[in-house]
Design a protein around this motif. Structure first.
Motif, PDB file in Angstrom:
ATOM      1  N   LEU A  38      37.364  40.734  44.152  1.00 26.55           N
ATOM      2  CA  LEU A  38      37.898  40.572  42.797  1.00 26.55           C
ATOM      3  C   LEU A  38      37.261  41.558  41.821  1.00 26.55           C
ATOM      4  O   LEU A  38      37.947  42.083  40.934  1.00 26.55           O
ATOM      5  CB  LEU A  38      37.706  39.128  42.317  1.00 26.55           C
ATOM      6  N   ILE A  39      35.969  41.796  41.971  1.00 24.09           N
ATOM      7  CA  ILE A  39      35.310  42.798  41.119  1.00 24.09           C
ATOM      8  C   ILE A  39      35.915  44.178  41.373  1.00 24.09           C
ATOM      9  O   ILE A  39      36.243  44.906  40.432  1.00 24.09           O
ATOM     10  CB  ILE A  39      33.782  42.816  41.366  1.00 24.09           C
ATOM     11  N   GLY A  40      36.083  44.534  42.638  1.00 18.85           N
ATOM     12  CA  GLY A  40      36.689  45.820  42.973  1.00 18.85           C
ATOM     13  C   GLY A  40      38.112  45.939  42.469  1.00 18.85           C
ATOM     14  O   GLY A  40      38.510  46.977  41.930  1.00 18.85           O
ATOM     15  N   LEU A  41      38.891  44.875  42.628  1.00 17.61           N
ATOM     16  CA  LEU A  41      40.282  44.882  42.170  1.00 17.61           C
ATOM     17  C   LEU A  41      40.356  45.028  40.651  1.00 17.61           C
ATOM     18  O   LEU A  41      41.139  45.838  40.132  1.00 17.61           O
ATOM     19  CB  LEU A  41      40.984  43.600  42.613  1.00 17.61           C
ATOM     20  N   SER A  42      39.546  44.260  39.930  1.00 22.68           N
ATOM     21  CA  SER A  42      39.601  44.329  38.466  1.00 22.68           C
ATOM     22  C   SER A  42      39.123  45.687  37.964  1.00 22.68           C
ATOM     23  O   SER A  42      39.705  46.240  37.029  1.00 22.68           O
ATOM     24  CB  SER A  42      38.795  43.195  37.834  1.00 22.68           C
TER      25      SER A  42
END
Length: 143
Positions: A19-23
């Motif tokens: 999720l951190i990478g996606l955001s």
């Protein structure tokens, strides 16, 4: 070394990292800027271009634990330092991120994924400083 298998949670860590990478990826694709939190917070104080998107991004960071709490119990928080130590540490981190032209999210997450040599140097520097600080405080000063 032993592993606390009861508290070992690789799946939630994997989902959180994804999720951190996606955001961060969506932020750079939509705004053309990296998602460095110290830079985002600084620009929110200036109320410049893209204020709404930046404010929503920071709001998402603040609301994420509340959403997580709907599905799982949040970990217990244990702070082993006093308010003075935490305040001084926070100020030093803020000054360091300002002089280092970025923070762990900007350099460590976004910069390293772009293979930035400057971000590699910054990440190695603040990681080494963190290791040295813990070593001095815990092992030399007995804190």
């Amino acid at each position: 070394m032993t592993i606390d298998w009861y508290n070992f949670t690789p799946w939630s860590a994997l989902v959180g990292g994804a999720l951190i990478g996606l955001s961060a990826s969506l932020f750079v694709l939509m705004n053309g800027r990296i998602a460095g939190i110290s830079g985002l917070l600084g620009s929110l104080l200036e109320r410049g271009e893209g204020f709404g998107e930046k404010a929503l991004f920071v709001l998402g960071i603040l609301l994420a634990p509340l959403v997580w709490q709907l599905f799982s119990r949040l970990p217990d928080i244990q702070i082993d330092s006093g308010w003075l130590t935490l305040t001084v540490a926070g100020l030093l981190v803020g000054i360091g991120s300002r002089y280092g032209a970025g923070c762990t999210s900007g350099h460590g997450v976004c910069g390293l994924s772009r293979l930035s040599p400057r971000s590699l140097a910054a990440t190695l520097t603040f990681m080494a400083a963190g290791f040295a600080t813990v070593f001095v405080l815990r092992h030399l000063l007995g804190g």
